[in-house]
Scaffold this active site. Structure first.
Site, PDB file in Angstrom:
ATOM      1  N   ASP A 228      13.970   7.622  -0.224  1.00 37.18           N
ATOM      2  CA  ASP A 228      14.953   8.164   0.811  1.00 37.18           C
ATOM      3  C   ASP A 228      15.321   6.623   1.703  1.00 37.18           C
ATOM      4  O   ASP A 228      15.798   6.741   2.586  1.00 37.18           O
ATOM      5  CB  ASP A 228      14.567   8.832   1.510  1.00 37.18           C
ATOM      6  CG  ASP A 228      13.250   8.785   2.617  1.00 37.18           C
ATOM      7  OD1 ASP A 228      12.606   7.965   2.077  1.00 37.18           O
ATOM      8  OD2 ASP A 228      12.866   9.175   3.552  1.00 37.18           O
TER       9      ASP A 228
ATOM     10  N   LYS B 198      12.111   4.667  10.271  1.00 31.09           N
ATOM     11  CA  LYS B 198      11.806   3.497   9.803  1.00 31.09           C
ATOM     12  C   LYS B 198      12.882   3.222   8.851  1.00 31.09           C
ATOM     13  O   LYS B 198      13.672   4.120   8.436  1.00 31.09           O
ATOM     14  CB  LYS B 198      10.374   3.553   9.036  1.00 31.09           C
ATOM     15  CG  LYS B 198      10.210   4.577   8.097  1.00 31.09           C
ATOM     16  CD  LYS B 198       8.742   4.548   7.678  1.00 31.09           C
ATOM     17  CE  LYS B 198       8.276   5.654   6.803  1.00 31.09           C
ATOM     18  NZ  LYS B 198       7.577   6.837   7.065  1.00 31.09           N
TER      19      LYS B 198
ATOM     20  N   ASP C 213      13.567   4.422   3.569  1.00 30.51           N
ATOM     21  CA  ASP C 213      12.871   4.183   5.001  1.00 30.51           C
ATOM     22  C   ASP C 213      11.677   3.146   4.722  1.00 30.51           C
ATOM     23  O   ASP C 213      11.488   2.611   5.702  1.00 30.51           O
ATOM     24  CB  ASP C 213      12.615   5.103   5.721  1.00 30.51           C
ATOM     25  CG  ASP C 213      11.689   6.328   5.186  1.00 30.51           C
ATOM     26  OD1 ASP C 213      11.247   6.075   3.890  1.00 30.51           O
ATOM     27  OD2 ASP C 213      11.161   7.479   5.535  1.00 30.51           O
TER      28      ASP C 213
HETATM   29  C1  G1P Z   1       2.478   8.655   4.490  1.00 32.07           C
HETATM   30  C2  G1P Z   1       2.237   7.648   5.457  1.00 32.07           C
HETATM   31  C3  G1P Z   1       2.625   7.358   6.821  1.00 32.07           C
HETATM   32  C4  G1P Z   1       4.093   7.658   6.738  1.00 32.07           C
HETATM   33  C5  G1P Z   1       4.497   8.843   5.615  1.00 32.07           C
HETATM   34  C6  G1P Z   1       5.972   9.226   5.406  1.00 32.07           C
HETATM   35  O1  G1P Z   1       1.853   9.879   5.179  1.00 32.07           O
HETATM   36  O2  G1P Z   1       0.787   7.328   5.174  1.00 32.07           O
HETATM   37  O3  G1P Z   1       2.422   6.216   7.273  1.00 32.07           O
HETATM   38  O4  G1P Z   1       4.679   7.986   7.790  1.00 32.07           O
HETATM   39  O5  G1P Z   1       3.667   8.866   4.513  1.00 32.07           O
HETATM   40  O6  G1P Z   1       6.522   8.198   4.912  1.00 32.07           O
HETATM   41  P1  G1P Z   1       0.483  10.379   4.658  1.00 32.07           P
HETATM   42  O7  G1P Z   1       0.703  10.871   3.341  1.00 32.07           O
HETATM   43  O8  G1P Z   1      -0.690   9.342   4.965  1.00 32.07           O
HETATM   44  O9  G1P Z   1       0.246  11.579   5.657  1.00 32.07           O
HETATM   45 ZN    ZN Z   2      10.433   7.500   2.600  1.00 37.32          ZN
END
Ligand code: G1P
Ligand code: ZN
Length: 544
Positions: free
Chosen positions: A280, A377, A282
């Site tokens: 997506d 982001k 970001d």
């Molecule tokens: C993961 C990343 C986190 C990010 C999220 C969405 O989450 O670790 O930093 O914000 O994807 O992109 P998690 O799977 O660790 O909860």
């Molecule tokens: Zn993403």
């Protein structure tokens, strides 16, 4: 056109995770599953009469069908205007940009980010609020609560909208406006960065680049901005056409999944800058020729140099990083005399700090970096930031990072993921660690003495809201850390993430292999958490 009220029964599993509701496509395709969630959002939103909502997604399988349903439900719920990216496309940061620019009430973003797409893979939906950022936990909790008791939803019987033609249509009380998904975002980028300088360097060939769109959303954005507007040669963007299944790949920009780019960047003919973004749009991965920049280092380098770029000349108000992200950013903030906030994982926690003007720049170790220009982001933004930095400093990526380490020291850093762990085993790991927290402080393990150990708890400095259980930290007296957390974005079993960090001030010792430097901490983590033993895996599935 008729508005229909349809009866439905609740699903028990609609609790949004780190970033919205993510499930297998087949789950989303169950009768009324999507409808229940969308109506729950409308019920929590309350009166949306005459308001503007933004809609778009990363183009994955089920994107178009889901959009048609949301259009009809928006009309039935009385939304005034819908702004929809052409083809049903909008990257997450572009959606945030459009919500802010047109003062929309909020928007639905259809994406499961870096998770694979296709009939047997993942789909997702998240709601972003008026500031352009992900809805806060109070909102998503309310949506979840509503989804547990929902009994009806509203939908029109109108025909499908042509998502591919720019223009305006009416669906009952709602004006549906199909917009160019790239243009507003491109204009914002032009305002932040020195396009003239970058363009000169790209056209003269003094900067060369390769951007891997991973067949996800950023292809069209990168082509328009990097190739058409900035003049990087045609072909600088690879895998630039969005596909419903991302070409069968994992649209996650790391060394494992963006291997085509990684191989090119490690080859003798590598361009100066290599970059990739996720499903997506970001996330970002930044590489120099034969050099990988860790996301934790990237945000620290950006903070230290932001004042060199047009959009950030006034300096930074403060910075923030997610808790598991390395402390490289803290060192920059300290030297600059600004605050560095430590938030739980997930972008939603940065929103309050940005809105309250406490920070300008923020980042996560998971290839996410951003600033106050939107409330998400932003992958391509990070690439443009680095491009601009290279053009101003006239140095290679490796030179910029090595200079940074010389000045601030190096935080050796790595994350080990164990994916698809049995949920009960994962709970056992967490319970075992929790059971040791009280007795760990003061314990000595080789060169490491535990300073403190806890389950991270965040009190939002803006609204006082409290988030508990955000990851287990074991922090040593020399600043090294081991962090354990369970992923909140997975859709199958549990993913255990272990984060390792060790600081090295001495520039003579900055050229070592990361996994070797971290070996003691990695072994210690196993004896404390028994992740390998309890998961039955002999090594992590992904190391970044
Ligand atoms: C993961 C990343 C986190 C990010 C999220 C969405 O989450 O670790 O930093 O914000 O994807 O992109 P998690 O799977 O660790 O909860
Ligand atoms: Zn993403």
């Amino acid at each position: 056109m008729q508005i229909e009220t349809r009866d439905s029964t609740p699903y028990p599993d609609q609790k949004p995770g780190t970033s919205g509701l993510r499930k297998k496509v087949k789950i989303f395709m169950q009768p009324n599953y999507l409808e229940n969630f969308v109506q729950s959002v409308f019920d929590v939103l309350g009166d949306v009469q005459g308001k503007v909502l933004v809609l778009g997604g990363d183009g994955r399988y089920f994107n178009r069908e889901a959009l048609q349903t949301i259009i009809k439900m928006s009309a039935a719920n009385g939304v005034g205007r819908l702004l929809i990216g052409q083809g049903g496309l909008l990257s997450t940061p572009a959606a945030s940009c459009v919500i802010r620019k047109y003062h929309a009430h909020g928007g639905f973003i259809l994406s499961a980010s870096h998770n694979p797409g296709g009939p047997d893979e993942d789909f997702g939906i998240k709601y972003n609020v008026t500031n352009g950022g992900p809805a806060p936990e109070s909102f998503t909790n309310a949506v979840y609560a509503r989804s547990r008791e929902i009994s009806q939803y509203l939908i029109t019987d109108s025909p499908a909208i042509d998502l591919d033609t720019i223009g305006e249509f009416s669906v009952g009380p709602t004006t549906v406006q199909i917009i160019d998904p790239v243009e507003d975002y491109a204009q914002l980028m032009e305002h932040l960065f020195d396009f003239k300088l970058i363009s000169q360097a790209l056209k003269a060939g003094s900067i060369t680049l390769c951007f891997d769109g991973m067949h996800a959303i950023t292809g069209p954005y990168a082509k328009r901005i990097l190739e058409e507007k900035l003049g990087s040669p045609h072909g600088s963007v690879i895998n630039g056409i969005p596909l419903e299944d991302f070409g069968g790949g994992h649209p996650d920009p790391n060394l494992v999944y963006a291997h085509e780019l990684a191989e090119l960047m490690m080859s003798p003919g590598a361009p100066m800058l290599g970059a990739a973004s996720d499903g997506d749009g970001d996330r970002n991965m930044i590489m120099g020729a034969r050099f990988f920049v860790t996301p934790s280092d990237s945000v620290a380098v950006m903070a230290a140099n932001a004042h060199l770029l047009p959009g950030y000349r006034a300096g930074l108000r403060g910075v923030a990083r997610s808790m598991p992200t390395s402390q490289a950013l803290d060192r920059v903030a300290k030297a600059m005399g600004i605050n560095c906030y430590e938030t739980p994982t997930g972008w939603k926690f940065f929103g309050n700090l940005l809105d309250a003007k406490k920070i300008t720049l923020c980042g996560e170790e998971s290839f996410g970096t951003g600033s106050d220009h939107v409330r998400e982001k932003d992958g391509l933004w990070a690439v443009l930031f680095w491009l601009n930095l290279i053009a101003v400093k006239k140095q290679t990526v490796a030179e910029i990072v090595r200079d940074h380490w010389k000045k601030f020291g190096r935080d050796y850093y790595s994350r080990h993921d164990y994916e698809g762990v049995d949920s009960t085993a994962a709970e056992g790991i967490v319970a075992r660690l929790n059971g040791q927290l009280a007795e760990l402080p003061g314990k000595v393990f080789g060169n490491y003495t535990v300073e403190f150990a806890d389950d991270f708890r965040y009190v939002d400095p803006v609204d006082g809201s409290v988030s508990e259980n955000q990851g287990i930290r074991i922090v040593f007296t020399n600043g090294s850390r081991i962090v354990f957390r369970l992923s909140g974005t997975g859709t199958q079993g549990a993913t255990v993430r272990i984060y390792f960090e060790r600081y090295e001030r001495d520039p003579q010792k900055h050229g070592q292999d990361t996994q070797t430097v971290l070996k003691d901490l990695i072994d210690l983590a196993e004896s404390l958490g028994e992740v390998r033993l309890r998961s039955g895996m002999d090594k992590p599935t992904v190391i970044t």
